[in-house]
Design an enzyme around this catalytic site. Structure first.
Site, PDB file in Angstrom:
ATOM      1  CG  ASP A  31       2.707  33.372  28.780  1.00 27.91           C
ATOM      2  OD1 ASP A  31       3.507  32.504  28.407  1.00 27.91           O
ATOM      3  OD2 ASP A  31       1.614  33.599  28.218  1.00 27.91           O
ATOM      4  CE  LYS A  50      11.043  36.814  22.226  1.00 30.97           C
ATOM      5  NZ  LYS A  50      10.866  37.491  20.936  1.00 30.97           N
ATOM      6  CG  MET A 165       1.313  42.502  21.214  1.00 30.95           C
ATOM      7  SD  MET A 165       1.087  40.882  20.490  1.00 30.95           S
ATOM      8  CE  MET A 165      -0.677  40.788  20.401  1.00 30.95           C
TER       9      MET A 165
END
Ligand code: SAM
Length: 261
Positions: A31, A50, A165
């Site tokens: 990740d 990402k 987040m």
């Protein structure tokens, strides 16, 4: 397959078991927020996070990749940031492996929810300050119909709130907590890039944190009186030199230590 929690970023926070498994891996499925560390040259590292705003792998494709490589006879380490089961979709990956008949090992990691505040000098609980902490994902903003977070209840709950987040939604989160009745003067810490050399700690209040324009992910946001108890142990203030006439320190003059310290 081993699902390994890699901790919040500093490779020094990897567990002993994580290191053992990484040393014996054929394939590491990594990740973006998992730690970067030296691996043997013959280990294949597949980045599935990402990067630079580009597309990330879908969860289904990650699971298919892990299963395919393991069925081909490889020792697969699925290296995740923090802990495998804190907002990390780890259980879906366990299920995919079990459905394919593959044995799975789960290795817990130091979650950013605890490790990032700790290294920044913020205790998530402190004697006489608070006895509870709540870890919340702000991935979905307050008011989003898909969110299962009751922000009013969180505001009333008190104690320490650790928000993950939340950077892109910080103003909405602060507004929701204020609307729920949390004191505007409640201290807030925003820790970006926690545990890494690029770490940045910003202290604000619930009334002002929503206006912090510079905050970038990844960040852990801590809301609560414990922020005021922060001691930056990594950069301690240099103690003033004692006066020349000061009597020698005796054991009786030593500060008391807590019985359960
Ligand atoms: C998808 S969640 C995964 C959490 C992870 N499983 C854990 O236990 O830490 C990602 C969020 O974790 C937090 N995070 C992870 N690493 C961080 C770091 N080094 N510094 C600050 N926040 C971090 C941020 O809130 C980020 O948006």
């Amino acid at each position: 397959v081993a699902l390994v929690g890699g901790g919040p970023g500093d490779p020094g926070l990897l567990t002993v078991r994580a290191r053992q498994l990484l040393a014996g891996a054929d394939v590491v499925v990594r990740d973006r927020l998992a730690p970067h560390m030296a691996l043997p040259l013959d280990v294949e590292v597949i980045e599935v996070g990402k990067t630079g705003g580009g597309p990330s792998w879908s969860q289904r494709d990650i699971e298919a990749l892990m299963v395919e490589r393991a069925l081909a006879g490889n020792r697969v380490v699925r290296l995740k940031g923090g802990d495998v089961h804190v907002f990390a979709r780890g259980i879906e990956e366990v299920a995919a492996c079990l459905a394919a008949g593959l044995p799975v090992e789960v290795v817990p990691g130091v979650s950013s929810a605890l490790g990032v505040p700790a290294l920044a000098g913020i205790p998530v609980t402190a004697q006489g300050v608070t006895q509870s902490f709540t870890v919340v994902s702000a991935h979905l903003p307050p008011g989003d119909p898909r969110s299962t977070v009751d922000w009013d209840a969180l505001a009333r709950l008190g104690g320490t709130l650790v928000l993950l987040m939340s950077t892109a939604r910080l103003a909405a989160v602060c507004d929701a907590l204020l609307a729920g009745g949390r004191d505007p003067q409640t201290p807030v810490a925003v820790v970006e890039d926690g545990t890494l050399s690029s770490e940045r700690v910003t202290i604000a209040t619930l009334a002002t944190a929503g206006q912090l324009a510079h905050v970038q992910p990844p960040a852990v946001v801590v809301v609560g009186e414990v922020v005021a108890a922060r001691l930056d142990h990594r950069h301690p203030a240099v103690p003033a030199a004692p006066p020349a006439t000061s009597p020698a320190a005796s054991p009786a003059a030593s500060p008391a230590t807590s019985p359960d310290a």
